[in-house]
Write an enzyme that holds these catalytic residues in place. Structure first.
Site, PDB file in Angstrom:
ATOM      1  N   HIS B  73      89.500  75.454  26.850  1.00 35.59           N
ATOM      2  CA  HIS B  73      89.561  74.526  27.981  1.00 35.59           C
ATOM      3  C   HIS B  73      90.950  73.890  27.993  1.00 35.59           C
ATOM      4  O   HIS B  73      91.285  73.153  27.074  1.00 35.59           O
ATOM      5  CB  HIS B  73      88.480  73.454  27.861  1.00 35.59           C
ATOM      6  CG  HIS B  73      87.082  74.010  27.938  1.00 35.59           C
ATOM      7  ND1 HIS B  73      86.454  74.250  29.141  1.00 35.59           N
ATOM      8  CD2 HIS B  73      86.224  74.411  26.966  1.00 35.59           C
ATOM      9  CE1 HIS B  73      85.234  74.753  28.899  1.00 35.59           C
ATOM     10  NE2 HIS B  73      85.078  74.864  27.593  1.00 35.59           N
ATOM     11  N   LEU B  74      91.721  74.204  29.025  1.00 37.65           N
ATOM     12  CA  LEU B  74      93.084  73.659  29.095  1.00 37.65           C
ATOM     13  C   LEU B  74      93.153  72.421  29.989  1.00 37.65           C
ATOM     14  O   LEU B  74      94.178  71.752  30.034  1.00 37.65           O
ATOM     15  CB  LEU B  74      94.056  74.734  29.595  1.00 37.65           C
ATOM     16  CG  LEU B  74      94.252  75.915  28.629  1.00 37.65           C
ATOM     17  CD1 LEU B  74      95.169  76.972  29.243  1.00 37.65           C
ATOM     18  CD2 LEU B  74      94.818  75.441  27.292  1.00 37.65           C
ATOM     19  N   HIS B 245      79.679  81.090  22.865  1.00 34.70           N
ATOM     20  CA  HIS B 245      79.299  80.188  21.755  1.00 34.70           C
ATOM     21  C   HIS B 245      77.849  80.270  21.286  1.00 34.70           C
ATOM     22  O   HIS B 245      77.093  79.310  21.403  1.00 34.70           O
ATOM     23  CB  HIS B 245      79.648  78.738  22.092  1.00 34.70           C
ATOM     24  CG  HIS B 245      79.347  78.284  23.500  1.00 34.70           C
ATOM     25  ND1 HIS B 245      78.116  78.446  24.076  1.00 34.70           N
ATOM     26  CD2 HIS B 245      80.122  77.667  24.419  1.00 34.70           C
ATOM     27  CE1 HIS B 245      78.158  77.939  25.303  1.00 34.70           C
ATOM     28  NE2 HIS B 245      79.365  77.472  25.532  1.00 34.70           N
ATOM     29  N   ASN B 291      78.629  71.039  22.647  1.00 36.88           N
ATOM     30  CA  ASN B 291      77.589  71.776  23.338  1.00 36.88           C
ATOM     31  C   ASN B 291      77.913  73.267  23.341  1.00 36.88           C
ATOM     32  O   ASN B 291      78.955  73.645  23.847  1.00 36.88           O
ATOM     33  CB  ASN B 291      77.466  71.273  24.784  1.00 36.88           C
ATOM     34  CG  ASN B 291      76.205  71.778  25.448  1.00 36.88           C
ATOM     35  OD1 ASN B 291      75.251  72.145  24.775  1.00 36.88           O
ATOM     36  ND2 ASN B 291      76.210  71.830  26.763  1.00 36.88           N
ATOM     37  N   ASP B 318      86.246  77.593  21.897  1.00 39.38           N
ATOM     38  CA  ASP B 318      85.679  76.541  22.749  1.00 39.38           C
ATOM     39  C   ASP B 318      86.476  75.247  22.583  1.00 39.38           C
ATOM     40  O   ASP B 318      85.904  74.143  22.561  1.00 39.38           O
ATOM     41  CB  ASP B 318      84.190  76.316  22.469  1.00 39.38           C
ATOM     42  CG  ASP B 318      83.510  75.552  23.607  1.00 39.38           C
ATOM     43  OD1 ASP B 318      84.168  75.266  24.626  1.00 39.38           O
ATOM     44  OD2 ASP B 318      82.318  75.225  23.459  1.00 39.38           O
TER      45      ASP B 318
END
Lengths: 306, 447
Positions: B73-74, B245, B291, B318
């Site tokens: 996630h950027l 994940h 999560n 993640d």
């Protein structure tokens, strides 16, 4: 003890010290001047993020009887409702020099976070569905006063175990103090993982009642019904409510307890709630003594009060 | 239509220069020299002496193919206070990565060709590692209508992986259609497997610890049920499914079964699910909120075994940066997620190599070769035979496996500090990372 966050972490010695100190505090209530100078000049903040007039008032009376200055900081109408974070609130209280913060919060664990952000003592006055340690201490105090002991007693806790902080705190404390705890609920209201608790679990209230020295009823919120935890209120009451017939099935000396607020007609019948076997009103009075004891022990140090 | 191969290999190689890496150990084998030129590995062998090359005395450093992260996630566009493409890819390069797949849950959501191209360009301009945008499966991640998957595939970003990560594509019909639709451009749907009704307000793994802490539970069955359903759908329509994940022992069993059917199902596991367990939640410190949630020691053991035997194909971070106000709160108010790019390799070494479950070649497969293949990278060869040999693109990382370091959240290159490993002493240090022959990291520092 620096904080009181849970009963799970409370040692037997610390728990007994609270109960013994509360015995002394109870004598203060019988005096015409119901006040001790012990915490003069100390500041206790009641930080309540959930409405709870009963618990907040109990803490307020307890702190005032010890001569502390009490500030009520409720979430509604404060900067909290404008989006201020728990951490900012903690820093504000810290800057005001709070010696103790009594925290009620809808999120499990919130007092644990608070304890990292303030220098004063934190008292958990109920966090989400986690714990409510002073309720358990006052319940244990009430049982000990009525029945003379805790060791070896059979205590049955009935109701919404999944969502009850009172059930968790009582289960840990009573088992630490040597009572045998049985938990009774419909299977939908028993948490997965309960098998690791130091307690028996039963789905059959009638089978457990004759062997119980104390029966503790928990409030069941109506919204649980809409979430399919049980079919109807009527069925819940029929299977898990305490009425006169069930009271008659209990040993003659057995107590009926309820932390309040009660839903009369749901988990407890009115005549049972008002019977001489019920300790509901006593529990409220004892709550003040126990909270005085906790405040004293956290803020006043370990020297004997007597 | 632009092929993804064109995209990457048309990248400029200016400044790549010529490098002579002396005494590196490819996949942990005996030391050799490696020569990089023009963005490629041109020669591998003992005692080489290429003319006019920059010399890097590797002196026994481990050489692995550049790591590939299928799940990053950027946060850009939208939450540049938590991370930017530039800061996130700096963290990636320092962690040994040469490619990261950027998840679609930005603001706006990466559900159009415009947004995925923007992210791709930001990555190219930053230059620390390749950024491959992941496109959203559904418009706005709302799970109602398919996003324009074909437009994102045809864009300059050449999207091949689609995911609503953060949300499950829970509607079975929509999931089936997505799986079928992306066959037209050999796409893959990466599913965040979480049955939404079973996890309403879920705060942590449902089990003994959640019972004690009074935090509402996230049952393993909510992940496993979706994986089973999606595997059946992928098998039925012959499409590619990738499971994000994976976190439970039961999921590993279902994946093993799905693979035994010959269905095109792949899966990833995060470093934190290979190491951490739900008893850490006892602190109520939301740095451990993630999560899917941290599970039990039994799950960790099954995940490690599944990764070792190939049931789980790869490790993906993640990496989920969050601003302090989203983490320094009570548990329920905190956002889920952990940063992971800079610690992934070390955690993998700790969980998989030091335990004897994987050797260096195995680790390279799970962190570079397999994810490159799943993500459709043009340089990926099916079995990884091209990696670290003459003729391969010069994406590689040099690691000192004996070095240990202590995680200092303040020293991370990520803009966020939410690492669960603060203060932990970890094995393995990235010394250098080369992206198409150009160093992005030297001496453990960004070039």
């Amino acid at each position: 003890m620096r904080h009181l966050l849970s009963t799970e972490d409370l040692t037997r010695d610390d728990a007994l010290r609270v109960l013994d100190t509360a015995e002394y505090m109870a004598t203060v209530a019988d005096r015409s001047v119901k006040k001790l100078p012990t915490l003069r000049g100390r500041t206790v903040v009641n930080l309540f993020f959930e409405d709870s007039t009963r618990t907040r008032t109990s803490f307020e009376v307890a702190a005032k009887r010890l001569s502390a200055d009490v500030i009520n900081f409720s979430a509604r109408g404060s900067s909290v409702s404008k989006g201020e974070s728990l951490k900012d609130t903690a820093q504000t209280l810290e800057a005001m020099g709070a010696d103790a913060v009594v925290c009620r919060h809808p999120a499990s664990g919130a007092p644990y976070r608070l304890a990292r952000w303030v220098r004063g003592s934190v008292l958990n006055a109920g966090d989400g569905t986690h714990e409510h340690p002073t309720q358990a201490l006052l319940d244990a105090f009430t049982i000990r006063r009525r029945l003379g002991r805790l060791e070896g007693l059979s205590v049955t806790i009935v109701g919404d175990l999944l969502h009850s902080r009172v059930a968790r705190s009582n289960m840990w404390l009573l088992s630490t103090l040597g009572a045998r705890v049985t938990l009774v609920a419909p299977p939908t209201l028993v948490p997965v993982g309960v098998e690791q608790w130091p307690a028996e679990v039963s789905y059959d209230l009638d089978a457990v009642l004759p062997k119980s020295d104390v029966v503790m009823m928990l409030r069941v919120q109506r919204e649980r019904m809409t979430a399919a935890f049980f079919p109807t209120e009527r069925e819940y009451t029929r299977r898990y409510g305490l009425d006169a017939d069930r009271l008659a099935a209990m040993p003659p000396s057995a107590l009926v307890m309820h932390p309040g607020p009660m839903v009369r007609g749901m988990e407890i019948a009115s005549d049972v709630a008002d019977s001489t076997r019920s300790t509901v009103v006593e529990q409220v009075a004892n709550g003040v003594s126990v909270r005085m004891a906790v405040l004293y022990l956290l803020l006043g140090g370990t020297r004997e009060v007597t | 239509m632009t092929q993804c191969g064109d995209v990457v290999t048309s990248e400029p190689v200016a400044g790549a220069g010529r490098w002579h890496l002396r005494g590196v150990r490819p996949f942990g084998a005996d030391p050799v020299d490696v020569v990089l030129d023009g963005g490629m590995i041109v020669e591998v062998g003992p005692g080489l002496s290429p003319a006019g090359a920059n010399i890097l005395d590797a002196d026994g450093l481990l050489a692995l193919p550049g790591l590939v992260d299928l799940h990053t996630h950027l946060r850009e566009p939208g939450r540049e206070d938590a991370e930017t493409v530039a800061s996130g890819t700096r963290a990636a390069a320092l962690g040994g990565f040469t490619t990261v797949f950027a998840m679609a849950n930005t603001e706006p959501v990466a559900d159009t060709a415009g947004v995925v191209e923007q992210v791709w360009r930001l990555g190219r301009d930053a230059g620390h590692c390749d950024v491959r945008p992941v496109g959203a499966v559904t418009e706005g991640l709302r799970g109602v209508r398919l996003a324009e998957l074909g437009a994102m595939a045809s864009s300059a970003a050449g999207v091949r992986m689609f995911s609503d990560d953060g949300h499950c594509v829970s509607d079975a019909v929509l999931m089936r259609r997505a799986l079928e639709y992306v066959k037209a451009f050999d796409g893959v749907i990466a599913q965040h497997a979480q049955e939404p009704r079973l996890t309403e307000d879920a705060q942590m793994n449902e089990g003994a610890v959640s019972a004690r802490l009074g935090l509402s539970g996230w049952p393993a069955a909510a992940e496993e049920a979706i994986i089973a359903r999606d595997a059946l759908l992928a098998g039925h329509v012959g499409s590619r499914l990738h499971v994000c994940h994976v976190s439970t022992a039961g999921s590993v069993e279902i994946l093993r079964w799905a693979k035994s059917k010959g269905w095109r199902v792949t899966a990833e596991v995060t470093p934190h699910h290979l190491l951490l367990t739900d008893d850490l939640v006892t602190s109520f410190d939301p740095v451990f909120k993630v999560n899917p949630p941290l599970r039990t020691a039994t799950d960790v053991e099954a995940l490690r075994a599944g990764l070792a035997d190939g049931t789980i194909d790869c490790i993906a971070t993640d990496h989920a940066p969050h601003a302090p106000q989203d983490k320094e709160t009570e548990w329920a108010a905190a956002r889920p997620g952990m940063v992971g790019l800079e610690t992934a390799l070390s955690i993998a070494i700790l969980a998989m190599v030091e335990t004897g479950l994987l050797d260096w070649a195995g680790l390279a497969d799970r962190m570079a070769i397999a994810p490159g293949r799943i993500g459709g990278l043009p340089d990926a060869s099916p079995d990884g035979t091209r990696a670290l040999s003459a003729g391969a693109v010069a994406n590689l990382v040099l690691v000192d496996p004996a070095a240990r370091w202590t995680v200092d959240p303040g020293a991370l290159a990520s803009r966020s500090r939410n690492t669960p490993y603060a203060g932990r002493n970890l094995p393995g240090r990235v010394q250098a990372t080369f992206l198409r022959g150009r160093p992005t990291v030297l001496d453990g520092k960004i070039v």
